[in-house]
Design an enzyme around this catalytic site. Sequence first.
Site, PDB file in Angstrom:
ATOM      1  N   GLY A   1       0.922  -1.369  -0.403  1.00  0.00           N
ATOM      2  CA  GLY A   1       0.144  -0.386  -0.484  1.00  0.00           C
ATOM      3  C   GLY A   1       0.475   1.446  -0.220  1.00  0.00           C
ATOM      4  N   GLY A   2      -0.055   2.356   0.025  1.00  0.00           N
ATOM      5  CA  GLY A   2       1.051   3.903   0.057  1.00  0.00           C
ATOM      6  C   GLY A   2       2.006   3.849   0.829  1.00  0.00           C
ATOM      7  N   MET A   3       1.284   3.491   2.871  1.00  0.00           N
ATOM      8  CA  MET A   3       2.138   3.574   3.717  1.00  0.00           C
ATOM      9  C   MET A   3       3.056   2.312   3.524  1.00  0.00           C
ATOM     10  SD  MET A   3       0.755   4.708   7.345  1.00  0.00           S
ATOM     11  CE  MET A   3      -0.314   3.465   8.526  1.00  0.00           C
ATOM     12  N   GLY A   4       2.066   1.251   4.169  1.00  0.00           N
ATOM     13  CA  GLY A   4       3.142   0.297   4.229  1.00  0.00           C
ATOM     14  C   GLY A   4       2.592  -1.622   3.725  1.00  0.00           C
TER      15      GLY A   4
ATOM     16  N   VAL B   1       2.798  -5.801   3.583  1.00  0.00           N
ATOM     17  CA  VAL B   1       1.867  -6.325   4.299  1.00  0.00           C
ATOM     18  C   VAL B   1       2.331  -7.808   4.182  1.00  0.00           C
ATOM     19  CG1 VAL B   1       0.265  -7.878   4.991  1.00  0.00           C
ATOM     20  CG2 VAL B   1      -0.452  -5.718   4.707  1.00  0.00           C
TER      21      VAL B   1
ATOM     22  N   LYS C   1       2.493  -6.308   9.047  1.00  0.00           N
ATOM     23  CA  LYS C   1       1.946  -5.265   8.101  1.00  0.00           C
ATOM     24  C   LYS C   1       3.732  -3.662   8.405  1.00  0.00           C
ATOM     25  CE  LYS C   1      -1.072  -1.279   7.247  1.00  0.00           C
ATOM     26  NZ  LYS C   1      -2.216  -0.770   7.216  1.00  0.00           N
TER      27      LYS C   1
ATOM     28  N   ASP D   1     -12.801   4.396   5.569  1.00  0.00           N
ATOM     29  CA  ASP D   1     -12.213   3.821   4.698  1.00  0.00           C
ATOM     30  C   ASP D   1     -12.585   2.981   4.527  1.00  0.00           C
ATOM     31  OD1 ASP D   1     -10.909   4.015   2.211  1.00  0.00           O
ATOM     32  OD2 ASP D   1      -8.782   3.594   2.661  1.00  0.00           O
TER      33      ASP D   1
END
Lengths: 349, 244
Positions: A35-38, A40, A55, A147
């Site tokens: 994802g954009g931040m992390g 998994v 994550k 979200d």
Amino acid sequence: MRPLDDRQVRHLQDVADLPDLTGTRYEMTGRLARGGMGTVYAVRDTVLGREVALKVLSAPDPEGALAARLAEEARHLARLQHPNIVPVHDAGRLPDGRAFYVMTLVRGERLDAWRAAGRSLSAMLRLFQRVCGAVAFAHARGVIHRDLKPENIMVGPFGEALVMDWGVAKRVQQSERDAEAATLDLSAGEPDGTLPGAIVGTPSYMAPEQARGDTASIGPRTDVYALGAILYFLICGRPPFDGPDPRAILRRVAEQTPPPPRPDGGGRGSRALTSIALKAMARDPAARYASAQEMSDDIERFLDGRPTEAHREGLAERTLRVLEKNRALVMLLAAYLLMRVMVLALAGF
Amino acid sequence: MPDKAGPFPTTRWSAVEGTRSADPAERERSYAALVAAYWKPVFKHIRLRWGKDFAGAQDLTQEFFLRAMEKDFFAPYDPARARFRTFLRTCLDGFLANEDKAARRLKRGGGVTILPLEFEAVEGEIAAAAVPDPATLDRHFDAEWARSLFELAIAALRRECEANGRLAHLQLFERFDLGDPAGDRPSYAEMGAPLGLTAAQVTGHLALARREFRRLLLETLRSITASDEEFRKEARFLLGTDPP
């Protein structure tokens, strides 16, 4: 130095993103999602001998703001022990300094893929009620997801629903919850560095107040809107607002009322069910269900063949619903009357 | 224990900012960092996007960076409006489109190598690679920029390992992570045997080398971005977690 080819660059991207697990209880198994931040990863917990999901922060975080956000996500999850919310088992920093948390590895498929396999309406609605239950539970503990979307709901092999990705979730002040003021605690500022007014969420499932960046108006009913959009998706197979340009979707979400969902199998579908989705997606938060539980209760009424709160039915509709609900009795009565008519007719001869 | 900043570079030095410095030494150092990161993508862009021949592209690459230094091409850059690499590519296209500048280049006597850049090696890379789709040449510039940063990080890792006596770490990294990704990789035990290392030691050495590689990669990136926000966005692109 020999130049890097494209495959080597891709491999080095993975290498640079890999978490350093040396000295921890976890062994790398493989990557699950980015994802954009992390990112998994599936890892093996060598102490307990089981596979779990780890994550880890992958985006650079020069000021530690994203690490704070990831830790906050882990704390949200730790607070939310519920059968339909993915449980967290561990959190901290890896030897490479990156923030991480470990959660149950969910085997299954995303709600959108699960629906695409062809499901009965009642199966989808029962599953959806479990999602509503998880969201209502989170709200009761002061956490707003912000979200919710089919991609963030996993359906397990036994039909269990798990609400995932609480990365942009927010805590609501206790007093405000009591007053149902639907106001967020922004006193400490947004941990991701965004300011009040920044847009958080996914446009197609986002409430108008989110699309406007009106963070002061975001509350439990913002999640109720997203639940309405998910119900909309379950009915017709697409979100209320869709398209290639996220900015255009945001404008439509902020300015327009979604059209009634049409079942993708054809026909008009149930007006009562459509009304539930549209009530949850009312542009004015006050006109929505006050809670995810209220929405779930209305779906229960629909499934039971009782009148729903969302839809005021006419005499003909009510008659049809009563007949539909008591179909067996009506058929029996009809058969009896037919038999009586035949007996009378035969007696006449 | 890792510090609060963890694996992320803590240095605030930015070559982009440094190009605006009043100190000539700082400006020179900043331009050197930008040239190191960008000359390969710039040269390839001129060769492929603008169809210039080897000698012409070589001269134009030199000329572009020299004129950027002389005329402060990068001074108007605003990180709130665009990423630096996008800005630089726009500057480059503007420079190349300007026929007057090209004429002046000839007047200055093109063909003179001023910056010590290994154009022949890059020409070999162009010849060896598949011809890119003309419709994707702008993305090609971005991909070349990423490749250039990975190469700079590998070079930095080599220097660091050699300086710190971590040659085994470097050898393991090169063998495991710079080999053919599609080829069969040796097991950790096989890799460790010639170095007298156990599989567990190989795991530790490789993890350390990778950690340093990531740190150096992000440090290099950090030095050629102008703001935290740009740095974050570019890192997501560089690490493959975000579209360009």
